[in-house]
Scaffold this active site. Structure first.
Site, PDB file in Angstrom:
ATOM      1  N   HIS A 179      16.381 -87.627 -17.639  1.00  0.00           N
ATOM      2  CA  HIS A 179      17.014 -87.828 -18.946  1.00  0.00           C
ATOM      3  C   HIS A 179      18.167 -86.839 -19.078  1.00  0.00           C
ATOM      4  O   HIS A 179      18.456 -86.079 -18.136  1.00  0.00           O
ATOM      5  CB  HIS A 179      15.993 -87.717 -20.085  1.00  0.00           C
ATOM      6  CG  HIS A 179      15.262 -86.406 -20.176  1.00  0.00           C
ATOM      7  ND1 HIS A 179      15.903 -85.207 -20.391  1.00  0.00           N
ATOM      8  CD2 HIS A 179      13.951 -86.092 -20.068  1.00  0.00           C
ATOM      9  CE1 HIS A 179      15.023 -84.230 -20.434  1.00  0.00           C
ATOM     10  NE2 HIS A 179      13.827 -84.744 -20.227  1.00  0.00           N
ATOM     11  N   HIS A 226      17.816 -83.071 -17.973  1.00  0.00           N
ATOM     12  CA  HIS A 226      17.957 -82.757 -16.544  1.00  0.00           C
ATOM     13  C   HIS A 226      19.427 -82.792 -16.132  1.00  0.00           C
ATOM     14  O   HIS A 226      19.915 -81.950 -15.384  1.00  0.00           O
ATOM     15  CB  HIS A 226      17.183 -83.766 -15.685  1.00  0.00           C
ATOM     16  CG  HIS A 226      15.735 -83.895 -16.064  1.00  0.00           C
ATOM     17  ND1 HIS A 226      15.212 -85.051 -16.584  1.00  0.00           N
ATOM     18  CD2 HIS A 226      14.719 -83.012 -16.023  1.00  0.00           C
ATOM     19  CE1 HIS A 226      13.927 -84.873 -16.837  1.00  0.00           C
ATOM     20  NE2 HIS A 226      13.599 -83.643 -16.501  1.00  0.00           N
ATOM     21  N   CYS A 283      -2.619 -76.518 -17.263  1.00  0.00           N
ATOM     22  CA  CYS A 283      -1.857 -77.634 -17.855  1.00  0.00           C
ATOM     23  C   CYS A 283      -1.197 -78.385 -16.710  1.00  0.00           C
ATOM     24  O   CYS A 283      -0.350 -77.818 -16.009  1.00  0.00           O
ATOM     25  CB  CYS A 283      -0.794 -77.139 -18.845  1.00  0.00           C
ATOM     26  SG  CYS A 283       0.333 -78.482 -19.333  1.00  0.00           S
ATOM     27  N   CYS A 325       2.660 -78.744 -17.026  1.00  0.00           N
ATOM     28  CA  CYS A 325       3.415 -77.558 -16.590  1.00  0.00           C
ATOM     29  C   CYS A 325       3.079 -77.184 -15.159  1.00  0.00           C
ATOM     30  O   CYS A 325       3.774 -76.374 -14.559  1.00  0.00           O
ATOM     31  CB  CYS A 325       3.095 -76.347 -17.459  1.00  0.00           C
ATOM     32  SG  CYS A 325       3.614 -76.471 -19.166  1.00  0.00           S
ATOM     33  N   CYS A 374      -1.480 -77.367 -24.873  1.00  0.00           N
ATOM     34  CA  CYS A 374      -0.320 -76.662 -24.324  1.00  0.00           C
ATOM     35  C   CYS A 374       0.822 -76.756 -25.335  1.00  0.00           C
ATOM     36  O   CYS A 374       1.107 -77.838 -25.852  1.00  0.00           O
ATOM     37  CB  CYS A 374       0.088 -77.319 -23.004  1.00  0.00           C
ATOM     38  SG  CYS A 374       1.765 -76.890 -22.479  1.00  0.00           S
ATOM     39  N   HIS A 409       3.584 -79.293 -23.884  1.00  0.00           N
ATOM     40  CA  HIS A 409       3.276 -80.712 -23.719  1.00  0.00           C
ATOM     41  C   HIS A 409       2.441 -81.310 -24.848  1.00  0.00           C
ATOM     42  O   HIS A 409       2.220 -82.523 -24.872  1.00  0.00           O
ATOM     43  CB  HIS A 409       2.588 -80.942 -22.364  1.00  0.00           C
ATOM     44  CG  HIS A 409       3.527 -80.759 -21.212  1.00  0.00           C
ATOM     45  ND1 HIS A 409       3.704 -79.542 -20.595  1.00  0.00           N
ATOM     46  CD2 HIS A 409       4.386 -81.623 -20.606  1.00  0.00           C
ATOM     47  CE1 HIS A 409       4.626 -79.673 -19.641  1.00  0.00           C
ATOM     48  NE2 HIS A 409       5.053 -80.911 -19.635  1.00  0.00           N
ATOM     49  N   LYS A 435      12.003 -79.994 -27.925  1.00  0.00           N
ATOM     50  CA  LYS A 435      12.603 -80.205 -26.616  1.00  0.00           C
ATOM     51  C   LYS A 435      12.560 -81.693 -26.263  1.00  0.00           C
ATOM     52  O   LYS A 435      11.505 -82.318 -26.355  1.00  0.00           O
ATOM     53  CB  LYS A 435      11.812 -79.408 -25.579  1.00  0.00           C
ATOM     54  CG  LYS A 435      12.308 -79.549 -24.162  1.00  0.00           C
ATOM     55  CD  LYS A 435      11.534 -78.617 -23.243  1.00  0.00           C
ATOM     56  CE  LYS A 435      11.945 -78.825 -21.806  1.00  0.00           C
ATOM     57  NZ  LYS A 435      10.855 -79.242 -20.938  1.00  0.00           N
ATOM     58  N   LYS A 470      10.585 -86.794 -21.619  1.00  0.00           N
ATOM     59  CA  LYS A 470      10.126 -88.152 -21.345  1.00  0.00           C
ATOM     60  C   LYS A 470       8.692 -88.327 -21.816  1.00  0.00           C
ATOM     61  O   LYS A 470       8.335 -89.350 -22.366  1.00  0.00           O
ATOM     62  CB  LYS A 470      10.221 -88.427 -19.837  1.00  0.00           C
ATOM     63  CG  LYS A 470      11.549 -89.042 -19.427  1.00  0.00           C
ATOM     64  CD  LYS A 470      11.603 -90.533 -19.729  1.00  0.00           C
ATOM     65  CE  LYS A 470      13.006 -91.095 -19.768  1.00  0.00           C
ATOM     66  NZ  LYS A 470      13.619 -91.272 -18.470  1.00  0.00           N
TER      67      LYS A 470
HETATM   68  N1  MSP Z   1       9.701 -79.016 -10.818  1.00  0.00           N
HETATM   69  C1  MSP Z   1       9.861 -77.972 -11.768  1.00  0.00           C
HETATM   70  C2  MSP Z   1      10.921 -76.984 -11.339  1.00  0.00           C
HETATM   71  C3  MSP Z   1      10.707 -76.363 -10.017  1.00  0.00           C
HETATM   72  S1  MSP Z   1      12.037 -75.324  -9.550  1.00  0.00           S
HETATM   73  C4  MSP Z   1      11.484 -74.534  -8.208  1.00  0.00           C
HETATM   74  C5  MSP Z   1      10.252 -78.567 -13.107  1.00  0.00           C
HETATM   75  N2  MSP Z   1      10.779 -79.782 -13.053  1.00  0.00           N
HETATM   76  S2  MSP Z   1      11.237 -80.653 -14.327  1.00  0.00           S
HETATM   77  O1  MSP Z   1      11.536 -81.962 -13.820  1.00  0.00           O
HETATM   78  O2  MSP Z   1      10.287 -80.561 -15.375  1.00  0.00           O
HETATM   79  O3  MSP Z   1      12.614 -80.059 -14.752  1.00  0.00           O
HETATM   80  C6  MSP Z   1      12.683 -78.943 -15.546  1.00  0.00           C
HETATM   81  C7  MSP Z   1      14.124 -78.612 -15.806  1.00  0.00           C
HETATM   82  O4  MSP Z   1      14.831 -79.743 -16.339  1.00  0.00           O
HETATM   83  C8  MSP Z   1      14.276 -77.553 -16.865  1.00  0.00           C
HETATM   84  O5  MSP Z   1      14.126 -76.258 -16.357  1.00  0.00           O
HETATM   85  C9  MSP Z   1      15.676 -77.804 -17.322  1.00  0.00           C
HETATM   86  O6  MSP Z   1      16.558 -77.282 -16.366  1.00  0.00           O
HETATM   87  C10 MSP Z   1      15.745 -79.318 -17.316  1.00  0.00           C
HETATM   88  N3  MSP Z   1      15.328 -79.888 -18.592  1.00  0.00           N
HETATM   89  C11 MSP Z   1      14.270 -80.708 -18.826  1.00  0.00           C
HETATM   90  N4  MSP Z   1      14.249 -81.028 -20.143  1.00  0.00           N
HETATM   91  C12 MSP Z   1      15.282 -80.428 -20.765  1.00  0.00           C
HETATM   92  C13 MSP Z   1      15.762 -80.397 -22.082  1.00  0.00           C
HETATM   93  N5  MSP Z   1      15.202 -81.078 -23.069  1.00  0.00           N
HETATM   94  N6  MSP Z   1      16.846 -79.646 -22.312  1.00  0.00           N
HETATM   95  C14 MSP Z   1      17.499 -78.930 -21.341  1.00  0.00           C
HETATM   96  N7  MSP Z   1      17.056 -78.931 -20.096  1.00  0.00           N
HETATM   97  C15 MSP Z   1      15.951 -79.667 -19.777  1.00  0.00           C
HETATM   98  O7  MSP Z   1      10.080 -77.904 -14.106  1.00  0.00           O
END
Ligand code: MSP
Length: 535
Positions: free
Chosen positions: A23, A26, A132, A135, A157, A160, A314, A317
């Site tokens: 989304h 990311h 969790c 997480c 959590c 989540h 935040k 998805k």
């Molecule tokens: N797989 C782990 C990260 C491992 S790194 C060694 C993870 N993945 S995730 O798919 O959940 O992605 C997390 C990252 O996506 C966040 O740290 C951030 O960079 C980005 N974001 C996910 N949702 C977000 C928002 N709502 N706003 C801004 N960034 C967001 O955690």
């Protein structure tokens, strides 16, 4: 953030879970990291952007099972159909893409683990805690909040909003507790290691309370989607321990070839690791401790950015609040996506996305502010000088002011990027957009064109504005690369490729030879027909 002398600029994004499609949250992280990488490349540095996917762990296994497929098939499908296409959608220029199911990663995670085991940083113990799966992390009591709705009466959590699971296992542990003081010393000696300052303060306070050892394996009796612990194949590696290592396995860690060693040497330590603040502790506490245990240097900087919020929460998805990046780019294009998120939200702070704000900024800042400026100037060079750039005559105070503002915009934007203050860099660049628009309004070239006696002055005014556009093309290339490519095709070919124009020299005036060919310009930010859905 600073470029290591003689080294490449190395920037990383988190590797994303493949349980779902991306989304705009990311995409936000990807764009920021890409802007930094492109900026350093435009400075003339070697620049390397790494991104990728995190494919092991219980979360992916459960998602695959719910979709009646294997985790590997699920990961392959999501990478092909969602995560790689995202990079196209938002125009990311990454130098590598790592998947944690690749051999080059799995093999060298085992090399790392074995090394830590052999040097006494890993031991066997037992553990009971609240896990969790969202997480992929054990939670302390302080991390939990009262549930609502279906989960009323339970502890959930805080991220989540779902209940945690009680786990009791015999696991392998990493002696994280031994790094409490070394980490505090490291933060003290490297005050910019964690940015922004608010993030740094939070992490330092957390570490000061003392660190516990970290469970880094899971028994295969529970689930087995991960990397085998090399000395005990009844256990698999904890997904975060596996995932964090991507930043070094992608650049040759553990490989014996001279080529791999040279690459690692050139890129590590990373210049900046961009992460969302949700995963800052993993990157600013666990990850540097892992590296210290292995005798490797931590990154130069970890930057924890804020969240894109929906209704004050935040965007996610799992809470069904995610917006697909293509919903925005299909209408506004990738440049507008990149510009909007970098300009509207201070990097490091939370921010809300709104269609109204995006539309308004597109119209006022990109289409009217920058796009119209370029098209008016180029049209006048065609109308009054048949597409051949006229030489400048004597400069007036007004011309000198444009030059001074351009030089300041270059210096201020570059200094802002050095601090990862991307919004400030854009504000600095926009002082030149505004100045050039104002200059044209005051100089009235269309009036100068009416009188042969002021033709020399008209030439100076148009020469000055085209020089100004040159500076804008260079400074905006890392942010809106499609628009600047079009602008360069119209004004810049006599100077060579846009990629070769170094930011450090951008403010030097008078780079065009008189008579340089100025071609027609394609519309940079075309008018958008706003559909009802996006209105
Ligand atoms: N797989 C782990 C990260 C491992 S790194 C060694 C993870 N993945 S995730 O798919 O959940 O992605 C997390 C990252 O996506 C966040 O740290 C951030 O960079 C980005 N974001 C996910 N949702 C977000 C928002 N709502 N706003 C801004 N960034 C967001 O955690």
């Amino acid at each position: 953030m600073s470029a290591n002398k003689g080294k490449s600029f190395y920037v990383t994004t988190p590797i994303f879970y493949v349980n779902d499609a991306p989304h705009i949250g990311h995409a936000y992280t990807e764009v920021a990291a890409d802007v930094l990488a492109r900026w350093h490349r435009q400075r003339g540095e070697q620049s390397f952007l790494l991104t990728g996917t995190d494919e092991h762990g219980e979360k992916i296994l459960r998602t695959a099972a719910a979709n009646k497929t294997t985790p590997q098939e699920w990961a392959d499908k999501l990478v092909e159909e969602a995560w790689l296409p995202l990079l196209e959608t938002i125009d990311i220029n990454n130098q590598d893409f790592i998947r944690t199911t690749e051999k080059r990663h799995e093999k060298n995670v085992q090399v790392f683990l074995q090394h830590l085991y052999d040097t006494g940083f890993i031991y066997r113990g037992s553990y009971e805690g609240n896990y969790c799966v969202g997480c992929e992390e054990y939670k302390t009591e302080g991390d939990l909040i009262d549930g609502e709705g279906d989960f009323a009466g339970q502890q959930v959590c805080a991220i989540h909003s779902k209940p945690v699971e009680k786990l009791q296992e015999t696991n392998y542990f990493f002696k994280l507790s031994e790094f409490t003081q070394p980490l505090l010393d490291f933060y003290e000696a490297n005050p910019n290691f964690i940015q922004p300052d608010s993030a740094r303060n939070e992490v330092v306070a957390f570490v000061r309370r003392g660190l516990d050892d970290l469970s880094i394996s899971r028994s295969k009796e529970k689930f087995d989607w991960g990397i085998d612990i090399p000395w005990d194949d009844s256990h698999i590696t904890y997904v975060w321990f596996d995932a964090l290592l991507n930043y070094i396995t992608a650049i040759g860690y553990g490989e014996d070839t001279a080529e791999a060693k040279a690459k690692f040497e050139m890129l590590w330590p990373a210049s900046v690791q961009v992460v969302g603040k949700d995963i800052l502790r993993f990157h600013a506490v666990i990850w540097p401790a892992m590296l210290m245990a292995a005798g490797l240097a931590p990154a130069n900087q970890v930057f924890g950015h804020g969240w894109l919020l929906v209704g004050g929460e935040k965007m996610s998805k799992s809470k069904l609040t995610g917006i697909a990046p293509s919903q925005i780019t299909d209408t506004f294009g990738s440049d507008a996506f990149r510009y909007y998120f970098m300009k509207a939200i201070a990097f490091g702070s939370d921010g809300s996305f709104s269609w109204e704000d995006l539309s308004a900024r597109y119209q006022a800042e990109l289409a009217n502010g920058f796009g119209n400026l370029a098209s008016r100037v180029i049209a006048m060079v065609h109308r009054y000088f048949e597409g051949s750039l006229p030489a400048a005559g004597d400069f007036t105070d007004a011309d000198m002011q444009v030059q001074a503002i351009a030089a300041a915009a270059v210096a201020d934007a570059d200094a802002a990027i050095e601090k990862v203050a991307i919004q400030d860099a854009l504000t600095a660049i926009w002082t030149l957009v505004d100045e050039l628009n104002n200059y044209i309004t005051v100089q009235e070239p269309w009036v100068l064109a009416k009188d042969e006696a002021t033709r020399g002055r008209l030439a100076t005014v148009l020469n000055t504005t085209v020089e100004g556009l040159r500076v804008l093309a260079i400074l905006l290339n890392p942010i809106t690369p499609k628009a600047t490519a079009k602008l360069w095709a119209a004004i810049g070919t006599s100077l060579g490729s846009l990629a070769d124009q170094e930011i450090g020299q951008a403010g030097t005036w008078g780079q065009f030879q008189p008579g340089a060919v100025i071609s027609e310009l394609e519309a940079l930010f075309p008018r958008i027909e706003v559909s009802d859905e996006n209105a």
